[in-house]
Design an enzyme around this catalytic site. Sequence first.
Site, PDB file in Angstrom:
ATOM      1  N   ASP A 109      51.938  43.366 117.167  1.00 35.02           N
ATOM      2  CA  ASP A 109      51.040  44.503 116.957  1.00 35.02           C
ATOM      3  C   ASP A 109      50.888  44.812 115.456  1.00 35.02           C
ATOM      4  O   ASP A 109      51.443  44.117 114.612  1.00 35.02           O
ATOM      5  CB  ASP A 109      51.631  45.695 117.745  1.00 35.02           C
ATOM      6  CG  ASP A 109      50.625  46.790 118.021  1.00 35.02           C
ATOM      7  OD1 ASP A 109      49.451  46.624 117.673  1.00 35.02           O
ATOM      8  OD2 ASP A 109      51.029  47.829 118.586  1.00 35.02           O
ATOM      9  N   HIS A 110      50.158  45.882 115.152  1.00 29.72           N
ATOM     10  CA  HIS A 110      49.840  46.328 113.783  1.00 29.72           C
ATOM     11  C   HIS A 110      50.821  45.896 112.694  1.00 29.72           C
ATOM     12  O   HIS A 110      52.000  46.243 112.744  1.00 29.72           O
ATOM     13  CB  HIS A 110      49.768  47.858 113.742  1.00 29.72           C
ATOM     14  CG  HIS A 110      48.599  48.408 114.476  1.00 29.72           C
ATOM     15  ND1 HIS A 110      48.649  48.712 115.807  1.00 29.72           N
ATOM     16  CD2 HIS A 110      47.340  48.683 114.061  1.00 29.72           C
ATOM     17  CE1 HIS A 110      47.475  49.167 116.195  1.00 29.72           C
ATOM     18  NE2 HIS A 110      46.646  49.156 115.163  1.00 29.72           N
ATOM     19  N   ASP A 144      46.792  44.440 110.108  1.00 26.58           N
ATOM     20  CA  ASP A 144      46.011  45.670 109.984  1.00 26.58           C
ATOM     21  C   ASP A 144      45.905  46.094 108.528  1.00 26.58           C
ATOM     22  O   ASP A 144      46.755  46.805 108.002  1.00 26.58           O
ATOM     23  CB  ASP A 144      46.652  46.790 110.810  1.00 26.58           C
ATOM     24  CG  ASP A 144      45.909  48.106 110.641  1.00 26.58           C
ATOM     25  OD1 ASP A 144      44.779  48.083 110.096  1.00 26.58           O
ATOM     26  OD2 ASP A 144      46.450  49.154 111.033  1.00 26.58           O
ATOM     27  N   GLU A 182      50.331  55.636 113.790  1.00 27.15           N
ATOM     28  CA  GLU A 182      50.974  54.449 114.359  1.00 27.15           C
ATOM     29  C   GLU A 182      51.918  53.900 113.312  1.00 27.15           C
ATOM     30  O   GLU A 182      51.716  54.117 112.126  1.00 27.15           O
ATOM     31  CB  GLU A 182      49.931  53.390 114.732  1.00 27.15           C
ATOM     32  CG  GLU A 182      49.240  52.828 113.501  1.00 27.15           C
ATOM     33  CD  GLU A 182      48.026  51.991 113.817  1.00 27.15           C
ATOM     34  OE1 GLU A 182      47.755  51.777 114.999  1.00 27.15           O
ATOM     35  OE2 GLU A 182      47.354  51.580 112.882  1.00 27.15           O
ATOM     36  N   HIS A 226      44.899  56.660 117.835  1.00 29.52           N
ATOM     37  CA  HIS A 226      46.215  56.202 118.288  1.00 29.52           C
ATOM     38  C   HIS A 226      47.032  57.398 118.786  1.00 29.52           C
ATOM     39  O   HIS A 226      46.952  58.474 118.216  1.00 29.52           O
ATOM     40  CB  HIS A 226      46.985  55.537 117.142  1.00 29.52           C
ATOM     41  CG  HIS A 226      46.432  54.207 116.742  1.00 29.52           C
ATOM     42  ND1 HIS A 226      45.940  53.968 115.491  1.00 29.52           N
ATOM     43  CD2 HIS A 226      46.291  53.047 117.428  1.00 29.52           C
ATOM     44  CE1 HIS A 226      45.539  52.713 115.409  1.00 29.52           C
ATOM     45  NE2 HIS A 226      45.736  52.130 116.582  1.00 29.52           N
ATOM     46  N   GLY A 227      47.814  57.182 119.805  1.00 28.81           N
ATOM     47  CA  GLY A 227      48.654  58.266 120.313  1.00 28.81           C
ATOM     48  C   GLY A 227      47.962  58.972 121.454  1.00 28.81           C
ATOM     49  O   GLY A 227      46.938  58.511 121.957  1.00 28.81           O
ATOM     50  N   HIS A 265      41.814  49.767 120.392  1.00 29.31           N
ATOM     51  CA  HIS A 265      43.065  50.441 120.028  1.00 29.31           C
ATOM     52  C   HIS A 265      42.927  51.919 120.364  1.00 29.31           C
ATOM     53  O   HIS A 265      41.844  52.479 120.289  1.00 29.31           O
ATOM     54  CB  HIS A 265      43.328  50.334 118.518  1.00 29.31           C
ATOM     55  CG  HIS A 265      43.740  48.976 118.078  1.00 29.31           C
ATOM     56  ND1 HIS A 265      44.158  48.702 116.801  1.00 29.31           N
ATOM     57  CD2 HIS A 265      43.795  47.799 118.739  1.00 29.31           C
ATOM     58  CE1 HIS A 265      44.457  47.416 116.698  1.00 29.31           C
ATOM     59  NE2 HIS A 265      44.236  46.838 117.852  1.00 29.31           N
ATOM     60  N   GLY A 267      43.510  53.723 123.217  1.00 29.15           N
ATOM     61  CA  GLY A 267      42.804  54.040 124.459  1.00 29.15           C
ATOM     62  C   GLY A 267      43.416  55.200 125.232  1.00 29.15           C
ATOM     63  O   GLY A 267      42.775  55.762 126.109  1.00 29.15           O
ATOM     64  N   SER A 268      44.665  55.568 124.874  1.00 30.53           N
ATOM     65  CA  SER A 268      45.336  56.649 125.616  1.00 30.53           C
ATOM     66  C   SER A 268      44.529  57.934 125.516  1.00 30.53           C
ATOM     67  O   SER A 268      44.055  58.294 124.446  1.00 30.53           O
ATOM     68  CB  SER A 268      46.732  56.906 125.040  1.00 30.53           C
ATOM     69  OG  SER A 268      47.518  55.766 125.175  1.00 30.53           O
ATOM     70  N   ASN A 287      44.971  47.947 123.971  1.00 28.75           N
ATOM     71  CA  ASN A 287      46.380  48.254 123.752  1.00 28.75           C
ATOM     72  C   ASN A 287      46.838  49.401 124.657  1.00 28.75           C
ATOM     73  O   ASN A 287      46.141  50.399 124.803  1.00 28.75           O
ATOM     74  CB  ASN A 287      46.604  48.650 122.290  1.00 28.75           C
ATOM     75  CG  ASN A 287      46.407  47.486 121.338  1.00 28.75           C
ATOM     76  OD1 ASN A 287      46.145  46.355 121.765  1.00 28.75           O
ATOM     77  ND2 ASN A 287      46.533  47.744 120.053  1.00 28.75           N
ATOM     78  N   ASP A 289      50.276  51.683 125.203  1.00 22.65           N
ATOM     79  CA  ASP A 289      51.618  51.982 124.713  1.00 22.65           C
ATOM     80  C   ASP A 289      52.059  53.373 125.147  1.00 22.65           C
ATOM     81  O   ASP A 289      52.974  53.531 125.959  1.00 22.65           O
ATOM     82  CB  ASP A 289      51.646  51.851 123.182  1.00 22.65           C
ATOM     83  CG  ASP A 289      53.054  51.966 122.614  1.00 22.65           C
ATOM     84  OD1 ASP A 289      54.020  51.970 123.399  1.00 22.65           O
ATOM     85  OD2 ASP A 289      53.199  52.050 121.380  1.00 22.65           O
TER      86      ASP A 289
HETATM   87 ZN   LIG Z   1      44.764  50.020 115.250  1.00 20.79          ZN
END
Ligand SMILES: [Zn+2]
Length: 359
Positions: A109-110, A144, A182, A226-227, A265, A267-268, A287, A289
Amino acid sequence: MGCKELGIPTGVITGENVRKLLKYASEQGFAIPAVNCTSSSTVNAALEAARDIKAPLIIQISQGGSAFYAGKGLSNEGQRASIVGAVSAAHHIRQVAKDYGIPVIIHSDHCAKKLLPWFDGMLEADEEYFKIHKEPLFSSHMLDLSEEPKDENIATCKKYLERMSKINLLLEMEIGITGGEEDGVDNTGVDNAALYTQPEDIWDVYRELSQVSDLFTIAAAFGNVHGVYKPGNVKLSPILLKKHQDHVKQKLNSKSDKPVWFVFHGGSGSVKDEIKEAVSYGVIKMNVDTDTQWAYWEGIKNYYEGKKDYLQSQVGNPEGEDKPNKKYYDPRVFIREAEKTMIKRVQEACRDLGNVDRL
Ligand SMILES: [Zn+2]
Protein backbone atom coordinates in the site's frame (compact mmCIF):
# COMPACT_ATOMS: atom_id res chain seq x y z
CA MET A 1 -16.55 -17.03 -18.36
CA GLY A 2 -14.38 -16.88 -15.27
CA CYS A 3 -10.75 -16.85 -14.13
CA LYS A 4 -10.32 -20.55 -14.90
CA GLU A 5 -11.42 -20.26 -18.53
CA LEU A 6 -9.11 -17.26 -18.92
CA GLY A 7 -6.20 -19.38 -17.73
CA ILE A 8 -5.67 -17.43 -14.51
CA PRO A 9 -4.22 -19.90 -11.97
CA THR A 10 -5.03 -20.12 -8.28
CA GLY A 11 -2.51 -19.03 -5.65
CA VAL A 12 -0.44 -15.86 -5.92
CA ILE A 13 -0.42 -14.40 -9.43
CA THR A 14 2.03 -11.98 -11.06
CA GLY A 15 2.79 -10.38 -14.41
CA GLU A 16 0.73 -11.75 -17.31
CA ASN A 17 -1.86 -13.30 -14.98
CA VAL A 18 -2.36 -9.98 -13.18
CA ARG A 19 -2.86 -8.35 -16.58
CA LYS A 20 -5.48 -11.00 -17.48
CA LEU A 21 -7.35 -10.57 -14.20
CA LEU A 22 -7.50 -6.76 -14.34
CA LYS A 23 -8.54 -6.86 -17.99
CA TYR A 24 -11.27 -9.35 -17.10
CA ALA A 25 -12.49 -7.07 -14.27
CA SER A 26 -12.49 -4.00 -16.51
CA GLU A 27 -14.34 -5.74 -19.33
CA GLN A 28 -16.92 -7.33 -17.05
CA GLY A 29 -17.36 -4.17 -14.96
CA PHE A 30 -16.36 -5.39 -11.53
CA ALA A 31 -13.61 -4.48 -9.06
CA ILE A 32 -11.53 -6.51 -6.64
CA PRO A 33 -11.22 -5.37 -3.03
CA ALA A 34 -7.70 -4.85 -1.72
CA VAL A 35 -7.98 -5.80 1.92
CA ASN A 36 -5.37 -4.34 4.26
CA CYS A 37 -3.92 -7.08 6.44
CA THR A 38 -1.56 -6.84 9.41
CA SER A 39 -1.23 -10.43 10.62
CA SER A 40 -1.57 -14.04 9.50
CA SER A 41 -5.01 -14.03 11.14
CA THR A 42 -6.32 -11.17 8.98
CA VAL A 43 -4.67 -12.64 5.85
CA ASN A 44 -6.34 -16.00 6.45
CA ALA A 45 -9.71 -14.39 7.15
CA ALA A 46 -9.57 -12.40 3.91
CA LEU A 47 -8.63 -15.53 1.95
CA GLU A 48 -11.43 -17.56 3.54
CA ALA A 49 -13.94 -14.81 2.78
CA ALA A 50 -13.03 -14.70 -0.91
CA ARG A 51 -12.83 -18.47 -1.26
CA ASP A 52 -16.36 -18.95 0.05
CA ILE A 53 -17.89 -16.62 -2.54
CA LYS A 54 -15.61 -17.78 -5.37
CA ALA A 55 -13.77 -14.51 -5.84
CA PRO A 56 -10.21 -13.43 -6.64
CA LEU A 57 -8.62 -11.19 -4.00
CA ILE A 58 -5.98 -8.52 -3.45
CA ILE A 59 -4.21 -8.56 -0.10
CA GLN A 60 -2.29 -5.42 0.68
CA ILE A 61 0.04 -4.46 3.45
CA SER A 62 0.85 -0.93 4.48
CA GLN A 63 4.21 0.33 5.71
CA GLY A 64 2.89 0.43 9.29
CA GLY A 65 1.11 -2.89 8.85
CA SER A 66 4.33 -4.44 7.59
CA ALA A 67 6.25 -3.33 10.67
CA PHE A 68 3.47 -4.75 12.81
CA TYR A 69 3.68 -8.04 10.90
CA ALA A 70 7.35 -8.31 11.85
CA GLY A 71 6.58 -7.37 15.46
CA LYS A 72 6.28 -4.02 17.23
CA GLY A 73 9.35 -4.91 19.28
CA LEU A 74 11.65 -4.58 16.26
CA SER A 75 13.32 -1.29 15.43
CA ASN A 76 12.07 0.27 12.22
CA GLU A 77 15.20 2.32 11.68
CA GLY A 78 15.85 2.60 7.96
CA GLN A 79 12.47 0.87 7.42
CA ARG A 80 14.07 -2.43 8.42
CA ALA A 81 11.03 -3.85 10.26
CA SER A 82 8.69 -2.73 7.47
CA ILE A 83 10.85 -4.50 4.89
CA VAL A 84 11.17 -7.70 6.92
CA GLY A 85 7.47 -7.67 7.80
CA ALA A 86 6.31 -7.12 4.22
CA VAL A 87 8.55 -9.93 2.96
CA SER A 88 7.35 -12.19 5.76
CA ALA A 89 3.69 -11.45 4.92
CA ALA A 90 4.32 -12.14 1.23
CA HIS A 91 5.87 -15.52 2.04
CA HIS A 92 2.96 -16.40 4.33
CA ILE A 93 0.44 -15.45 1.64
CA ARG A 94 2.36 -17.45 -0.98
CA GLN A 95 2.47 -20.46 1.33
CA VAL A 96 -1.26 -20.62 2.04
CA ALA A 97 -2.99 -18.96 -0.95
CA LYS A 98 -2.85 -22.01 -3.18
CA ASP A 99 -4.75 -24.08 -0.62
CA TYR A 100 -7.60 -21.56 -0.63
CA GLY A 101 -8.00 -22.18 -4.37
CA ILE A 102 -8.38 -18.57 -5.54
CA PRO A 103 -6.14 -16.17 -7.51
CA VAL A 104 -4.45 -13.72 -5.13
CA ILE A 105 -2.55 -10.51 -5.81
CA ILE A 106 -0.02 -9.45 -3.15
CA HIS A 107 0.24 -5.68 -3.08
CA SER A 108 2.01 -3.10 -0.92
CA ASP A 109 0.00 0.00 0.00
CA HIS A 110 0.85 3.76 0.05
CA CYS A 111 4.54 4.60 -0.01
CA ALA A 112 5.23 8.32 0.31
CA LYS A 113 8.60 9.85 -0.62
CA LYS A 114 10.01 9.66 2.89
CA LEU A 115 9.25 5.92 2.99
CA LEU A 116 11.12 5.03 -0.23
CA PRO A 117 13.71 2.88 1.60
CA TRP A 118 10.80 0.52 2.39
CA PHE A 119 9.88 0.40 -1.30
CA ASP A 120 13.50 -0.21 -2.34
CA GLY A 121 13.82 -3.01 0.21
CA MET A 122 10.75 -4.79 -1.15
CA LEU A 123 12.00 -4.39 -4.73
CA GLU A 124 15.30 -5.99 -3.78
CA ALA A 125 13.37 -8.94 -2.34
CA ASP A 126 11.37 -9.13 -5.60
CA GLU A 127 14.55 -9.15 -7.69
CA GLU A 128 16.10 -11.87 -5.54
CA TYR A 129 12.96 -13.97 -5.79
CA PHE A 130 12.81 -13.43 -9.55
CA LYS A 131 16.32 -14.84 -10.02
CA ILE A 132 15.14 -18.18 -8.65
CA HIS A 133 11.43 -18.35 -9.53
CA LYS A 134 11.20 -16.22 -12.71
CA GLU A 135 8.54 -14.05 -11.06
CA PRO A 136 8.59 -11.36 -8.33
CA LEU A 137 7.77 -12.09 -4.69
CA PHE A 138 4.94 -9.52 -4.66
CA SER A 139 2.51 -8.89 -7.52
CA SER A 140 2.42 -5.10 -7.31
CA HIS A 141 3.47 -2.08 -5.29
CA MET A 142 2.06 1.38 -4.74
CA LEU A 143 4.06 4.58 -4.93
CA ASP A 144 2.24 7.60 -3.53
CA LEU A 145 3.99 10.78 -4.60
CA SER A 146 0.77 12.77 -4.83
CA GLU A 147 2.20 15.20 -2.25
CA GLU A 148 5.09 16.07 -4.58
CA PRO A 149 4.94 18.34 -7.66
CA LYS A 150 3.22 16.57 -10.58
CA ASP A 151 6.29 16.35 -12.83
CA GLU A 152 8.36 14.82 -10.06
CA ASN A 153 5.57 12.40 -9.21
CA ILE A 154 5.27 11.14 -12.79
CA ALA A 155 9.03 11.07 -13.50
CA THR A 156 9.77 9.10 -10.33
CA CYS A 157 6.96 6.62 -11.05
CA LYS A 158 8.29 6.18 -14.58
CA LYS A 159 11.79 5.50 -13.31
CA TYR A 160 10.52 2.90 -10.85
CA LEU A 161 8.26 1.31 -13.44
CA GLU A 162 11.32 0.80 -15.68
CA ARG A 163 12.96 -1.22 -12.91
CA MET A 164 9.73 -3.03 -12.00
CA SER A 165 8.74 -3.97 -15.55
CA LYS A 166 11.96 -5.99 -15.88
CA ILE A 167 10.53 -8.44 -13.35
CA ASN A 168 6.85 -8.11 -14.36
CA LEU A 169 5.66 -6.07 -11.37
CA LEU A 170 2.66 -3.77 -11.56
CA LEU A 171 2.87 -0.19 -10.25
CA GLU A 172 -0.03 1.67 -8.66
CA MET A 173 0.42 5.43 -8.53
CA GLU A 174 -1.67 8.27 -7.08
CA ILE A 175 -2.31 11.68 -8.54
CA GLY A 176 -4.38 14.41 -6.95
CA ILE A 177 -4.90 14.47 -3.24
CA THR A 178 -7.16 12.07 -1.39
CA GLY A 179 -8.45 13.81 1.73
CA GLY A 180 -8.16 12.50 5.28
CA GLU A 181 -5.25 10.76 6.89
CA GLU A 182 -3.18 7.69 6.03
CA ASP A 183 0.17 6.30 7.10
CA GLY A 184 1.84 9.48 8.29
CA VAL A 185 0.31 11.87 5.73
CA ASP A 186 -2.47 14.13 7.00
CA ASN A 187 -4.54 15.79 4.28
CA THR A 188 -7.49 16.84 6.41
CA GLY A 189 -6.79 20.55 5.82
CA VAL A 190 -6.13 20.46 2.08
CA ASP A 191 -7.73 22.96 -0.30
CA ASN A 192 -10.90 21.56 -1.91
CA ALA A 193 -9.89 22.03 -5.58
CA ALA A 194 -6.86 19.76 -5.05
CA LEU A 195 -9.19 16.92 -4.08
CA TYR A 196 -10.23 16.42 -7.71
CA THR A 197 -7.70 15.18 -10.28
CA GLN A 198 -7.97 16.81 -13.72
CA PRO A 199 -8.29 14.82 -17.02
CA GLU A 200 -5.02 16.34 -18.31
CA ASP A 201 -3.20 14.96 -15.26
CA ILE A 202 -4.48 11.46 -16.00
CA TRP A 203 -3.37 11.73 -19.61
CA ASP A 204 0.10 12.95 -18.55
CA VAL A 205 0.47 9.89 -16.33
CA TYR A 206 -0.91 7.50 -18.93
CA ARG A 207 1.26 8.85 -21.73
CA GLU A 208 4.49 8.63 -19.73
CA LEU A 209 3.94 5.29 -17.99
CA SER A 210 2.56 3.47 -21.03
CA GLN A 211 5.88 4.13 -22.79
CA VAL A 212 7.40 1.72 -20.28
CA SER A 213 4.69 -0.88 -19.55
CA ASP A 214 0.93 -1.37 -19.50
CA LEU A 215 1.11 -2.80 -15.98
CA PHE A 216 0.12 0.28 -14.02
CA THR A 217 -2.99 1.54 -12.25
CA ILE A 218 -3.96 5.06 -11.25
CA ALA A 219 -5.55 6.22 -8.00
CA ALA A 220 -7.25 9.48 -8.92
CA ALA A 221 -8.82 11.90 -6.47
CA PHE A 222 -12.54 12.40 -7.07
CA GLY A 223 -13.53 13.70 -3.67
CA ASN A 224 -12.59 10.50 -1.85
CA VAL A 225 -11.33 10.55 1.71
CA HIS A 226 -9.11 8.12 3.61
CA GLY A 227 -10.53 6.92 6.90
CA VAL A 228 -14.11 6.84 8.01
CA TYR A 229 -16.74 9.56 7.82
CA LYS A 230 -20.50 9.55 8.18
CA PRO A 231 -22.13 8.29 4.95
CA GLY A 232 -23.11 11.27 2.86
CA ASN A 233 -20.36 13.49 4.31
CA VAL A 234 -17.97 12.54 1.52
CA LYS A 235 -18.71 14.55 -1.62
CA LEU A 236 -17.74 11.98 -4.23
CA SER A 237 -17.85 12.74 -7.94
CA PRO A 238 -17.32 9.39 -9.68
CA ILE A 239 -18.39 11.02 -12.97
CA LEU A 240 -14.89 12.55 -13.07
CA LEU A 241 -13.53 9.07 -13.74
CA LYS A 242 -15.73 8.85 -16.82
CA LYS A 243 -14.34 12.20 -18.00
CA HIS A 244 -10.80 10.90 -17.48
CA GLN A 245 -11.54 7.75 -19.50
CA ASP A 246 -13.12 9.80 -22.32
CA HIS A 247 -10.13 12.14 -22.42
CA VAL A 248 -7.57 9.31 -22.60
CA LYS A 249 -9.71 7.43 -25.13
CA GLN A 250 -9.78 10.48 -27.39
CA LYS A 251 -6.01 11.10 -27.00
CA LEU A 252 -5.25 7.48 -27.84
CA ASN A 253 -7.89 7.26 -30.53
CA SER A 254 -8.78 4.03 -28.75
CA LYS A 255 -11.78 1.78 -29.27
CA SER A 256 -11.99 0.98 -25.58
CA ASP A 257 -14.26 3.12 -23.39
CA LYS A 258 -12.13 2.26 -20.38
CA PRO A 259 -8.45 2.47 -21.37
CA VAL A 260 -7.35 3.29 -17.79
CA TRP A 261 -7.32 0.94 -14.79
CA PHE A 262 -8.48 3.06 -11.87
CA VAL A 263 -8.07 2.38 -8.17
CA PHE A 264 -10.54 3.70 -5.58
CA HIS A 265 -8.88 4.89 -2.36
CA GLY A 266 -10.86 6.01 0.66
CA GLY A 267 -14.07 4.12 -0.09
CA SER A 268 -15.10 3.79 3.56
CA GLY A 269 -18.24 5.76 4.29
CA SER A 270 -19.22 5.98 0.60
CA VAL A 271 -22.77 5.07 -0.33
CA LYS A 272 -23.15 1.84 -2.31
CA ASP A 273 -24.47 3.60 -5.43
CA GLU A 274 -21.37 5.77 -5.65
CA ILE A 275 -19.17 2.70 -5.41
CA LYS A 276 -21.19 1.03 -8.19
CA GLU A 277 -20.95 4.14 -10.35
CA ALA A 278 -17.16 4.37 -9.87
CA VAL A 279 -16.78 0.71 -10.81
CA SER A 280 -18.83 1.27 -13.97
CA TYR A 281 -16.21 3.86 -15.07
CA GLY A 282 -13.29 1.46 -14.86
CA VAL A 283 -12.35 1.14 -11.19
CA ILE A 284 -10.87 -2.36 -10.94
CA LYS A 285 -9.51 -2.21 -7.38
CA MET A 286 -10.90 -0.66 -4.21
CA ASN A 287 -8.99 -0.37 -0.96
CA VAL A 288 -10.76 -1.74 2.11
CA ASP A 289 -9.22 -1.08 5.50
CA THR A 290 -11.22 0.99 7.97
CA ASP A 291 -14.39 -1.09 7.62
CA THR A 292 -12.65 -4.44 8.04
CA GLN A 293 -10.71 -3.06 11.04
CA TRP A 294 -14.03 -2.29 12.71
CA ALA A 295 -15.43 -5.68 11.75
CA TYR A 296 -12.43 -7.47 13.30
CA TRP A 297 -12.84 -5.52 16.52
CA GLU A 298 -16.60 -6.00 16.56
CA GLY A 299 -16.15 -9.79 16.73
CA ILE A 300 -14.01 -9.48 19.85
CA LYS A 301 -16.32 -6.87 21.38
CA ASN A 302 -19.41 -9.05 20.93
CA TYR A 303 -17.59 -12.08 22.22
CA TYR A 304 -16.41 -10.30 25.35
CA GLU A 305 -19.83 -8.86 26.06
CA GLY A 306 -21.47 -12.26 25.62
CA LYS A 307 -18.94 -14.17 27.73
CA LYS A 308 -17.92 -11.49 30.20
CA ASP A 309 -18.51 -13.61 33.32
CA TYR A 310 -16.23 -16.33 31.96
CA LEU A 311 -13.38 -13.95 31.22
CA GLN A 312 -12.57 -12.40 34.60
CA SER A 313 -10.14 -15.01 35.94
CA GLN A 314 -8.50 -18.27 34.93
CA VAL A 315 -10.77 -20.24 37.26
CA GLY A 316 -14.31 -19.49 38.44
CA ASN A 317 -17.44 -18.55 36.49
CA PRO A 318 -21.24 -18.53 36.99
CA GLU A 319 -21.21 -22.34 36.76
CA GLY A 320 -18.95 -22.73 39.79
CA GLU A 321 -16.02 -21.28 41.74
CA ASP A 322 -13.70 -24.06 40.58
CA LYS A 323 -14.71 -24.10 36.91
CA PRO A 324 -11.77 -23.39 34.57
CA ASN A 325 -12.15 -20.69 31.88
CA LYS A 326 -9.35 -21.85 29.60
CA LYS A 327 -11.63 -22.59 26.67
CA TYR A 328 -12.99 -19.01 26.82
CA TYR A 329 -9.73 -17.06 26.92
CA ASP A 330 -7.73 -19.22 24.49
CA PRO A 331 -6.70 -16.66 21.81
CA ARG A 332 -7.87 -19.08 19.12
CA VAL A 333 -11.41 -18.64 20.41
CA PHE A 334 -11.69 -14.86 20.52
CA ILE A 335 -9.45 -14.23 17.51
CA ARG A 336 -11.63 -16.62 15.53
CA GLU A 337 -14.64 -14.48 16.48
CA ALA A 338 -12.78 -11.46 15.06
CA GLU A 339 -12.07 -13.39 11.89
CA LYS A 340 -15.73 -14.39 11.48
CA THR A 341 -16.97 -10.79 11.53
CA MET A 342 -14.11 -9.69 9.28
CA ILE A 343 -15.00 -12.45 6.80
CA LYS A 344 -18.57 -11.12 6.58
CA ARG A 345 -17.31 -7.59 5.94
CA VAL A 346 -14.85 -8.68 3.23
CA GLN A 347 -17.69 -10.55 1.52
CA GLU A 348 -19.89 -7.45 1.72
CA ALA A 349 -17.12 -5.45 0.00
CA CYS A 350 -16.86 -8.12 -2.69
CA ARG A 351 -20.62 -7.96 -3.30
CA ASP A 352 -20.56 -4.14 -3.47
CA LEU A 353 -17.90 -4.41 -6.17
CA GLY A 354 -19.48 -7.26 -8.15
CA ASN A 355 -16.65 -9.60 -7.20
CA VAL A 356 -18.66 -12.76 -6.64
CA ASP A 357 -18.66 -16.03 -8.65
CA ARG A 358 -15.70 -14.95 -10.73
CA LEU A 359 -13.67 -18.15 -10.62
ZN1 LIG B 1 -4.40 7.15 -1.53
